[in-house]
Structures are given as structure tokens and as C-alpha cells.
Design a protein around this motif. Structure first.
Motif, short mmCIF file in Angstrom:
data_model
loop_
_atom_site.label_atom_id
_atom_site.label_comp_id
_atom_site.label_asym_id
_atom_site.label_seq_id
_atom_site.Cartn_x
_atom_site.Cartn_y
_atom_site.Cartn_z
N LYS A 114 -7.96 6.32 -3.40
CA LYS A 114 -6.96 6.95 -4.27
C LYS A 114 -5.68 6.13 -4.20
O LYS A 114 -5.32 5.61 -3.15
N GLY A 115 -5.00 6.05 -5.33
CA GLY A 115 -3.73 5.33 -5.37
C GLY A 115 -3.31 5.02 -6.79
O GLY A 115 -4.01 5.34 -7.75
N ASN A 116 -2.15 4.40 -6.93
CA ASN A 116 -1.59 4.09 -8.24
C ASN A 116 -1.93 2.65 -8.65
O ASN A 116 -1.04 1.87 -8.96
N LEU A 117 -3.19 2.31 -8.66
CA LEU A 117 -3.63 0.98 -9.10
C LEU A 117 -3.94 1.01 -10.59
O LEU A 117 -4.46 2.01 -11.11
N ASP A 118 -3.63 -0.10 -11.29
CA ASP A 118 -3.98 -0.19 -12.70
C ASP A 118 -5.50 -0.25 -12.87
O ASP A 118 -6.08 0.46 -13.68
N THR A 119 -6.12 -1.14 -12.11
CA THR A 119 -7.58 -1.25 -12.13
C THR A 119 -8.07 -1.26 -10.69
O THR A 119 -7.48 -1.91 -9.82
N LEU A 120 -9.14 -0.56 -10.44
CA LEU A 120 -9.72 -0.53 -9.11
C LEU A 120 -10.54 -1.79 -8.87
O LEU A 120 -11.24 -2.25 -9.77
N PRO A 121 -10.47 -2.36 -7.68
CA PRO A 121 -11.27 -3.55 -7.40
C PRO A 121 -12.76 -3.23 -7.37
O PRO A 121 -13.17 -2.11 -7.06
N ALA A 175 0.83 -1.21 0.00
CA ALA A 175 0.00 0.00 0.00
C ALA A 175 0.87 1.26 0.00
O ALA A 175 0.53 2.24 -0.65
N LEU A 176 1.99 1.21 0.70
CA LEU A 176 2.93 2.34 0.67
C LEU A 176 3.48 2.54 -0.74
O LEU A 176 3.58 3.66 -1.23
N ALA A 177 3.87 1.43 -1.38
CA ALA A 177 4.43 1.52 -2.72
C ALA A 177 3.41 2.04 -3.73
O ALA A 177 3.76 2.77 -4.66
N LEU A 178 2.14 1.69 -3.55
CA LEU A 178 1.08 2.13 -4.46
C LEU A 178 0.51 3.50 -4.08
O LEU A 178 -0.37 4.01 -4.77
N GLN A 179 1.01 4.08 -2.99
CA GLN A 179 0.53 5.37 -2.48
C GLN A 179 -0.99 5.36 -2.28
O GLN A 179 -1.69 6.28 -2.70
#
Length: 177
Positions: free
Chosen positions: A95-102, A72-76
Motif C-alpha cells: 500500500k502507498g501513494n505510488l503512481d504505478t506499482l512495480p 518511503a515515508l513521503a509515499l506513505q
């Protein structure tokens, strides 16, 4: 004089269970035995489900699985959670740097001392903007710990929340070590 000797003889002739000095000694011992056995019974019968985290037993020590927090830290990852105990609604912005949101997230609302007051709530996505919604199962009273994770549990966010819960806004973020 004879009268006193007669009284002592009568006192000595009483059965052992009618002696006052004996009950003076035995009463505290009997009370301790009764209270001790009742507390022993309660400690065996009742369970205190206090620990609720990613703990697992390894050899003779405990270790925390910190990989979801590090991910989670790495994905902000960040989440703004709005609790409303009056209506029972939960709204969340992820909010975060996910490719696709669950599509779904699991929110565990954990009571610090009693497992019976814990709630596991499924938050469902409302569109693709990272907004999720769910409902409380019961009203919240007292301090709670919040754990947010997707179904795969590859990342997680944690927060601590205190009352009052009417229109409460909670900011969830990974814990930095």
C-alpha cells in the motif's frame, strides 16, 4: 646427609628437559601459544559477514543512506507480509501513494550474524491490486531482518521478525527518525 647430597647432585645432573620445575613454568606458556595461534588462524580464515544495510565508507566514518527510507515515508508506503515457513509461501499486500506499482520487488531476509543464511527473494505482482507472491528458498529459524525494495531501489521498507514463522503476519513500514 650424604644421601641427600647425592640425590641433589643426581637431580642437578639431569638434562634440562627432565627438570619438573621447568615444565611447571613452560606448560601454560606452550598452551597459550597453541591456543593463540589457532584462534589467530580462525580469525583470519573465517569471515563474519554481519553488516547488511545501505552502508558505505566515507572518509573515516560510516554513514547510512537514508534516502530510500525517507522516500518511503513521503509515499506513505506500507506492506503486510505473510510468511509461511511450512509451505515456503510468501504473500504480500503493498500500500502507498505510488503512481504505478512495480512488477517485481526484492525481499532480503537477513540473518543477524551469518551471511550464509541470508535469502534474496523476488516477489512478483499478481494483478494490479498490489498483491505480490514468492517462495522461501530455505526454512527460517531464529531472528531475521526483512528489507523490501523495488528494482530501482528508490524506496525501501524494513522490519524485524521473530519466530514462530507458521502463518506469521509482518507489518512493514518505513522507520521514522
Amino acid at each position: 646427609m650424604n644421601n641427600e647430597k647425592d640425590l641433589d647432585a643426581i637431580e642437578a645432573a639431569k638434562p634440562w628437559y627432565k627438570q619438573p620445575w621447568l615444565w611447571f613454568i613452560l606448560t601454560p606458556l606452550i598452551a597459550v601459544f597453541i591456543y593463540g595461534t589457532s584462534f589467530l588462524y580462525l580469525s583470519i580464515v573465517t569471515m563474519d559477514g554481519v553488516v547488511k544495510e545501505d552502508y558505505f565508507r566515507k572518509v573515516r566514518s560510516y554513514e547510512i543512506n537514508d534516502a530510500p527510507n525517507q522516500r518511503a515515508l513521503a509515499l506513505q508506503m506500507r506492506a503486510d507480509l505473510k510468511l509461511d515457513s511450512t509451505t515456503g509461501d510468501i504473500q504480500m499486500q503493498l500500500k502507498g501513494n505510488l503512481d504505478t506499482l512495480p512488477k517485481e520487488l526484492t525481499l532480503d531476509i537477513v540473518h543477524p550474524t551469518h551471511q550464509q543464511y541470508d535469502q534474496s527473494i523476488t516477489l512478483r505482482a499478481l494483478g494490479s491490486a498490489g498483491i505480490y507472491s514468492g517462495s522461501l528458498q530455505n526454512t527460517l529459524k531464529g531472528k531475521r531482518y526483512l528489507y523490501l525494495a523495488p528494482a530501482a531501489e528508490d524506496w525501501s521498507l524494513r522490519a524485524e521478525v521473530l519466530p514462530p514463522y507458521e502463518q506469521k503476519l509482518v507489518k512493514m513500514a518505513p522507520q521514522e527518525q
